[in-house]
Design an enzyme around this catalytic site. Structure first.
Site, PDB file in Angstrom:
ATOM      1  CE1 TYR A   1      59.336   9.230  63.899  1.00 39.26           C
ATOM      2  CE2 TYR A   1      57.270  10.167  64.752  1.00 39.26           C
ATOM      3  CZ  TYR A   1      57.881   9.020  64.177  1.00 39.26           C
ATOM      4  OH  TYR A   1      57.375   7.676  64.259  1.00 39.26           O
TER       5      TYR A   1
ATOM      6  CE  LYS B   1      72.498   8.555  51.863  1.00 30.59           C
ATOM      7  NZ  LYS B   1      73.169   9.718  52.565  1.00 30.59           N
TER       8      LYS B   1
END
Length: 159
Positions: free
Chosen positions: A68, A83
């Site tokens: 993860y 962004k």
């Protein structure tokens, strides 16, 4: 050691439409829906899509390395359609990167198309130079292509 890589992906969708998806949580929702087998699952840990939001990406079973990563939205610039996120846990941090920043910019090409410029900026200890080759824009390119195709089909169905 500092490094930077960048890749441009042309989308046949207006920049304003693509930015609406990229600027907040919609990108993660669509990646979760359309790319679960490639990217994995995406969940919001904290936040509403503004700066400070943290999302967790859990990679598909069999993905090498960490299972993860968590990334934090560090910059959202509506004027420049830019962004930035930083990996704060797992993923590239576990591999030894001190900094792994993702920068996504939506650049208007014309009224009906845009470029998604996906960049990765990283820092690693000079002793770990061999891991620099792990830095990649490939997942970002795949996301851009799939999102572009999805938005184009969505627009076509409305016309």
């Amino acid at each position: 050691m500092h490094g930077h890589i960048s890749q441009d992906t042309l989308l046949e969708v207006p920049a304003v439409v693509v930015w609406d998806v990229y600027r907040g949580l919609e990108l993660g929702k669509l990646a979760d829906e359309l790319l679960r087998d490639v990217i994995g699952s995406v969940e919001v840990v904290h936040g509403d899509g503004s700066v400070g939001t943290i999302v967790k990406v859990t990679f598909p079973p069999g993905t090498p390395g960490s299972s993860y990563l968590k990334e934090m939205f560090t910059k959202i610039d509506d004027e420049h359609r830019l962004k930035e996120t930083e990996i704060i846990e797992g993923g590239f941090k576990d591999a030894g990167f001190e900094l792994y920043r993702i920068r996504l910019q939506i650049i208007e090409k014309d009224a009906e198309s845009c470029i998604v410029r996906s960049s990765v900026e990283y820092e690693i200890d000079d002793k770990l130079e061999e891991i620099a080759s792990m830095a990649t824009t490939k997942p970002l390119e795949i996301i851009a292509e799939v999102i572009g195709k999805y938005l184009k089909e969505k627009q076509s169905s409305l016309n």
